[in-house]
Scaffold this motif. Structure first.
Motif, mmCIF file in Angstrom:
data_model
loop_
_atom_site.group_PDB
_atom_site.id
_atom_site.type_symbol
_atom_site.label_atom_id
_atom_site.label_comp_id
_atom_site.label_asym_id
_atom_site.label_seq_id
_atom_site.Cartn_x
_atom_site.Cartn_y
_atom_site.Cartn_z
ATOM 1 N N LEU A 99 0.866 -1.183 0.000
ATOM 2 C CA LEU A 99 0.000 0.000 0.000
ATOM 3 C C LEU A 99 0.896 1.223 0.000
ATOM 4 C CD1 LEU A 99 -3.029 1.132 0.668
ATOM 5 C CD2 LEU A 99 -2.088 1.406 2.963
ATOM 6 N N ASP A 100 0.557 2.226 -0.781
ATOM 7 C CA ASP A 100 1.298 3.492 -0.818
ATOM 8 C C ASP A 100 0.271 4.608 -1.001
ATOM 9 O OD1 ASP A 100 2.939 5.672 -1.219
ATOM 10 O OD2 ASP A 100 4.298 4.653 -2.607
ATOM 11 N N GLU A 101 -0.122 5.241 0.108
ATOM 12 C CA GLU A 101 -1.149 6.276 0.045
ATOM 13 C C GLU A 101 -0.738 7.470 0.909
ATOM 14 O OE1 GLU A 101 -3.589 6.335 -1.927
ATOM 15 O OE2 GLU A 101 -3.960 4.242 -2.499
ATOM 16 N N THR A 102 -1.314 8.618 0.595
ATOM 17 C CA THR A 102 -1.038 9.851 1.333
ATOM 18 C C THR A 102 -2.317 10.355 1.993
ATOM 19 O OG1 THR A 102 0.779 10.469 -0.143
ATOM 20 C CG2 THR A 102 -0.227 12.230 1.148
ATOM 21 N N TYR A 103 -2.189 10.756 3.250
ATOM 22 C CA TYR A 103 -3.311 11.232 4.055
ATOM 23 C C TYR A 103 -2.999 12.649 4.537
ATOM 24 C CZ TYR A 103 -4.100 6.215 4.034
ATOM 25 O OH TYR A 103 -4.274 4.909 3.630
ATOM 26 N N THR A 104 -3.969 13.522 4.464
ATOM 27 C CA THR A 104 -3.717 14.912 4.836
ATOM 28 C C THR A 104 -4.695 15.377 5.904
ATOM 29 O OG1 THR A 104 -5.099 15.677 2.989
ATOM 30 C CG2 THR A 104 -2.729 15.544 2.611
ATOM 31 N N THR A 105 -4.172 16.188 6.806
ATOM 32 C CA THR A 105 -4.993 16.832 7.837
ATOM 33 C C THR A 105 -4.714 18.326 7.783
ATOM 34 O OG1 THR A 105 -3.261 16.415 9.492
ATOM 35 C CG2 THR A 105 -5.056 14.820 9.346
ATOM 36 N N LEU B 30 6.529 -1.020 7.297
ATOM 37 C CA LEU B 30 5.642 0.114 7.559
ATOM 38 C C LEU B 30 6.495 1.378 7.550
ATOM 39 C CD1 LEU B 30 2.870 0.303 10.310
ATOM 40 C CD2 LEU B 30 4.141 2.297 9.550
ATOM 41 N N SER B 31 6.204 2.264 6.607
ATOM 42 C CA SER B 31 6.912 3.544 6.493
ATOM 43 C C SER B 31 5.915 4.676 6.663
ATOM 44 C CB SER B 31 7.597 3.660 5.127
ATOM 45 O OG SER B 31 8.150 4.952 4.951
ATOM 46 N N SER C 138 -6.139 4.375 9.100
ATOM 47 C CA SER C 138 -6.798 4.334 7.791
ATOM 48 C C SER C 138 -6.035 3.396 6.863
ATOM 49 C CB SER C 138 -6.860 5.735 7.176
ATOM 50 O OG SER C 138 -7.700 6.586 7.915
ATOM 51 N N ALA C 139 -4.706 3.498 6.901
ATOM 52 C CA ALA C 139 -3.881 2.632 6.053
ATOM 53 C C ALA C 139 -4.013 1.169 6.458
ATOM 54 C CB ALA C 139 -2.424 3.079 6.130
ATOM 55 N N MET C 140 -4.107 0.902 7.758
ATOM 56 C CA MET C 140 -4.288 -0.478 8.216
ATOM 57 C C MET C 140 -5.619 -1.037 7.723
ATOM 58 S SD MET C 140 -1.704 -1.723 9.972
ATOM 59 C CE MET C 140 -2.346 -2.968 11.097
ATOM 60 N N ASP C 141 -6.649 -0.192 7.716
ATOM 61 C CA ASP C 141 -7.943 -0.629 7.206
ATOM 62 C C ASP C 141 -7.869 -0.909 5.704
ATOM 63 O OD1 ASP C 141 -10.819 -0.775 8.397
ATOM 64 O OD2 ASP C 141 -11.108 0.128 6.419
ATOM 65 N N GLU C 142 -7.141 -0.064 4.994
ATOM 66 C CA GLU C 142 -6.990 -0.272 3.556
ATOM 67 C C GLU C 142 -6.242 -1.573 3.268
ATOM 68 O OE1 GLU C 142 -6.424 2.764 0.758
ATOM 69 O OE2 GLU C 142 -6.468 4.390 2.234
ATOM 70 N N MET C 143 -5.233 -1.875 4.066
ATOM 71 C CA MET C 143 -4.484 -3.110 3.864
ATOM 72 C C MET C 143 -5.354 -4.324 4.198
ATOM 73 S SD MET C 143 -1.907 -4.800 2.876
ATOM 74 C CE MET C 143 -0.567 -3.639 2.601
ATOM 75 N N ALA C 144 -6.158 -4.218 5.253
ATOM 76 C CA ALA C 144 -7.068 -5.324 5.582
ATOM 77 C C ALA C 144 -8.028 -5.586 4.421
ATOM 78 C CB ALA C 144 -7.845 -5.007 6.859
ATOM 79 N N TRP C 145 -8.515 -4.547 3.783
ATOM 80 C CA TRP C 145 -9.409 -4.680 2.629
ATOM 81 C C TRP C 145 -8.685 -5.379 1.477
ATOM 82 C CZ3 TRP C 145 -13.819 -4.859 0.205
ATOM 83 C CH2 TRP C 145 -13.925 -4.495 -1.135
ATOM 84 N N LYS C 146 -7.423 -4.993 1.238
ATOM 85 C CA LYS C 146 -6.649 -5.629 0.169
ATOM 86 C C LYS C 146 -6.460 -7.121 0.437
ATOM 87 C CE LYS C 146 -3.704 -1.850 -1.620
ATOM 88 N NZ LYS C 146 -3.556 -2.226 -3.032
ATOM 89 N N GLN D 211 0.877 13.087 5.156
ATOM 90 C CA GLN D 211 1.506 11.859 5.646
ATOM 91 C C GLN D 211 1.436 10.752 4.587
ATOM 92 O OE1 GLN D 211 0.396 11.126 9.980
ATOM 93 N NE2 GLN D 211 -1.133 12.662 9.441
ATOM 94 N N ARG D 212 2.590 10.313 4.178
ATOM 95 C CA ARG D 212 2.663 9.225 3.197
ATOM 96 C C ARG D 212 2.913 7.911 3.931
ATOM 97 N NH1 ARG D 212 6.972 8.571 -1.878
ATOM 98 N NH2 ARG D 212 5.991 6.693 -2.778
ATOM 99 N N MET D 213 1.998 6.963 3.717
ATOM 100 C CA MET D 213 2.094 5.665 4.366
ATOM 101 C C MET D 213 2.411 4.593 3.328
ATOM 102 S SD MET D 213 1.362 6.468 7.532
ATOM 103 C CE MET D 213 1.358 4.800 8.160
ATOM 104 N N LYS D 214 3.434 3.797 3.619
ATOM 105 C CA LYS D 214 3.748 2.625 2.789
ATOM 106 C C LYS D 214 3.746 1.403 3.693
ATOM 107 C CE LYS D 214 7.500 4.623 1.019
ATOM 108 N NZ LYS D 214 8.734 4.843 0.213
#
Length: 725
Positions: free
Chosen positions: A174-180, A300-301, A362-370, A285-288
């Motif tokens: 997974l490689d996604e970016t999250y912004t606040t 986990l990056s 959010s990234a952990m949820d996305e990985m669980a979905w994958k 925040q970029r999560m890999k």
């Protein structure tokens, strides 16, 4: 009928001991103390983002009836300025103001008017004419400024293992970016102070979270001895991190008092709360993440890009949870900062965890979905009893229990397995969850107990410079003294927020309850021990404090106690843990959504008072919901000022926005944390709430929302995730 000790000691849900004072208006906040001969100050704010003052005309303002002084950089007292370029912001930082003609951000204090009345000062402040030479190249837009990013000294990069190898070894990545966005604290009580400079000594009634650090800030800024500064902060009407620091209005009031020889009151307006009392940074925040088919994490990056001011450094530690929460062999945390023409950001409502957990969970949820795994089971699969980031075992960790119990209470088994598959009328219904953690600090704390014997009853007074920021410190300290002295809580008085009292770490960072209560415990135990020693009474003999005072022929006795973390504490990672579950209904045509249910489970050591603890969790959950629903401070793209300037346009949740909330505290004995087994809960409540709601919105709509806040417009325009039908 009075409460008995059994009903009012540690662990019982008694009402706040200061509650009556607050609802009757008798609790004195910073500007409510009766100070004679007081005058009023009003700050003047810059109207450019970057540049220099070239002229100041104060003549018209000085003619206004009641005006005593107009202070600018031309006539201000000389203060101690920063000795290094871009020093790190800390709670005892100096706060120089009006020391040069330079302007670094829109809204910077460029002057202050002092008058006999508040209205006179406000009116005259508008009459001061300032001409500027604008810098043609201010930096206030995130995009286009990335090349200026640097690695902050405050947060070094962290690496264990090899990220590239961990990602290569994964079956799914997974490689996604999250912004606040930029957010503002906005406690109900405005920042305020009454400052008096008399014979070289400063007394300030100030709304500050940490009394001792405020003394350091004032003494260092004015170059006077600490002993000549007294801070009184008896009640603080909320802070959320903004009152950890001694902001410039405090320094301006002290300066004006010194120059005029009269006490000066200065209250920051609600509009100035946007420009002069700190804020949360915009974080990108970029999560890999990499994982095997069975759910085991391989990498986990977490890389965070934020901004700071052009004169002081602050970095929100967004990667803290990513460093320690899961069992992952290859882990990387990076921070980069862009200097921008805004005020210096600062700690706000679980700094790091609130924002970082949105990206991580959010990234952990996305990985669980994958992986087609249940999100709860995915997290349990990667549980660890060792903090790999610190290379220490946890003193206790009941995260799995929080997840299991929360799932059961929420009815997680009824969760729609496929996104966008449950509908009622026009509503799409979704379930979401997240794991939470929060460091549970414990800091050196001193306290004094004063025992008085009257009519066969012992009355106790506990004194410390701790502050109550609305969380219930007065109450749990009183309960602690009642418990250890074996007297009813009605016979305990708690006096806080005065620098003449023993020193504590103040309120912030979820360390208050553990530090204060153990400090109070130590003072009570010290009194009992010394009274027994004076009469050669065995230390284990049960005897009332009243009898001890009688045997010592005393009607009054004072004792102090100090506590500090143990060696075992230092050898462990001490955290609170939790789990959030949410049900969200989304209108499929308008994108409007409602939070229907929230279940929060916390494992946070000994709960001193379930009623006040519940209130703290409700507050945290509401703030977490606010991050998702509406909270954001918008920047005007041409001039660099904030478009959102009041609570009319900076929206926070109200009662109708919130859900049916169920809060569960797990029983936990963690004596490594401290002798009483207390851990902080204030910031645990907000942590990961935003991710739980975003994950529920995905389950309802099939749309991943990675940019907060999640507005109906964003939701309608977002595409369905690949694989969602």
């Amino acid at each position: 009928m009075k409460k008995t000790l059994k009903e009012s000691g540690v662990g019982t849900p008694i009402n706040r001991v200061e509650g009556k004072l607050k609802v009757t208006g008798m609790a004195k906040y910073a500007t409510e103390f009766p100070v004679k001969n007081k005058v009023y100050a009003q700050g003047i704010n810059s109207t450019i983002t970057k540049g220099e003052i070239i002229s100041v005309d104060t003549s018209e303002a000085e003619k206004v009836e009641g005006v005593l002084a107009v202070i600018t950089h031309k006539n201000a007292e000389k203060l101690k300025t920063f000795e290094e370029e871009m020093p790190e912001l800390s709670t005892p930082s100096k706060a120089p103001v009006l020391q040069s003609s330079k302007v670094y951000y829109y809204g910077q204090y460029v002057g202050v008017v002092v008058a006999e009345t508040f209205e006179q000062a406000q009116y005259a402040a508008r009459l001061v004419k300032i001409e500027y030479k604008k810098d043609p190249d201010p930096t206030f837009q995130f995009d286009g400024s990335r090349s200026k990013a640097y690695t902050p000294e405050a947060q070094e990069d962290y690496l264990r293992g090899n990220i590239a190898e961990g990602l290569a070894d994964a079956d799914e990545t997974l490689d996604e970016t999250y912004t606040t966005p930029i957010e503002h604290h906005h406690p109900m009580e405005l920042h305020a102070v009454i400052a008096s400079w008399e014979n070289g000594k400063v007394t300030a009634y100030a709304s500050q979270q940490i009394v001792e650090d405020s003394i350091i800030s004032i003494s260092d800024t004015f170059q006077i001895p600490k002993k000549d500064v007294r801070i009184i902060s008896a009640y603080v009407g909320g802070g959320f991190g903004s009152k950890l620091y001694t902001e410039r209005h405090v320094i301006l009031a002290v300066m004006a008092s010194k120059m005029l020889g009269r006490p000066v009151q200065m209250t920051v307006t609600r509009q100035q709360m946007f420009t002069n009392t700190g804020m949360r940074q915009h974080n990108e925040q970029r999560m890999k993440i990499g994982a095997k088919k069975d759910g085991a994490l391989t990498a986990l990056s977490h890389e965070t890009l934020s901004h700071t001011s052009t004169f002081q450094e602050y970095q929100e530690p967004c990667g803290m949870m990513s460093k320690m929460l899961y069992n992952v062999p290859n882990n990387q945390i990076k921070y980069r900062l862009i200097p921008m023409n805004f005020q210096t950001p600062c700690a706000m409502r679980a700094p790091g965890e609130a924002t970082g957990s949105f990206a991580l969970e959010s990234a952990m949820d996305e990985m669980a979905w994958k992986l087609k795994m249940d999100p709860v089971e995915f997290r349990i699969k990667n549980d660890t009893q060792v903090d790999l980031g610190a290379d220490k075992p946890f003193s206790s960790r009941l995260l799995i229990e929080c997840l299991r119990i929360g799932a059961d209470r929420f009815g997680w088994d009824d969760r729609p397995k496929e996104p966008r598959s449950r509908q009622k009328g026009n509503w799409l219904i979704g379930y979401g969850m997240s794991a939470a953690s929060r460091n549970a600090p414990y800091q050196e704390t001193a306290a004094k107990v004063i025992l008085e014997l009257e009519d066969e009853k012992v009355f106790a007074t506990i004194q410390m410079d701790a502050t109550d920021i609305g969380t219930g410190s007065y109450t749990i300290i009183a309960q602690t003294a009642a418990e250890y002295l074996d007297i009813p809580v009605e016979q305990v008085t708690v006096e806080l927020g005065d620098s003449n009292f023993p020193i504590t770490p103040g309120s912030g960072g979820s360390w208050g309850a553990a530090s204060y209560c153990n400090g109070a415990r130590a003072a009570c135990e010290s009194a009992i021990t010394k009274l027994k020693e004076n009469r050669n009474i065995d230390k284990d003999e049960e005897i009332s404090v009243a009898e001890l005072l009688k045997k010592n022929q005393l009607n009054r006795y004072e004792a102090e106690g100090t506590v500090a973390p143990s060696e075992e504490f230092e050898k462990h990672s001490v955290f609170s843990f939790g789990a959030n579950f949410s049900e969200v209904w989304v209108d499929k045509d308008t994108g409007m959504y409602r939070i229907k249910r929230m279940v929060n489970v916390g494992s946070a050591g000994k709960i001193m008072n379930p009623k006040t603890a519940y209130g703290q969790m409700i507050g945290g959950l509401t703030m977490g919901a606010g991050m998702v629903l509406a909270e954001q401070t918008k920047v005007e793209p041409n001039f660099g000022n904030f478009i959102t300037r009041s609570l009319a346009d900076y929206h926070v949740p109200v009662n109708l926005d919130m859900a049916n909330i169920d809060v569960i505290f797990l029983p936990e004995e963690d004596k490594i944390a401290n002798k009483m087994g207390i851990k902080g809960i204030g910031e645990l409540g907000i942590t990961s709430v935003a991710a739980s709601l975003a994950n529920a919105i995905f389950n309802a709509t099939g749309k991943r929302m990675r940019d907060l806040p999640i507005t109906p417009e964003k939701l309608i325009n977002a595409p369905l995730e690949p694989g969602v039908t």
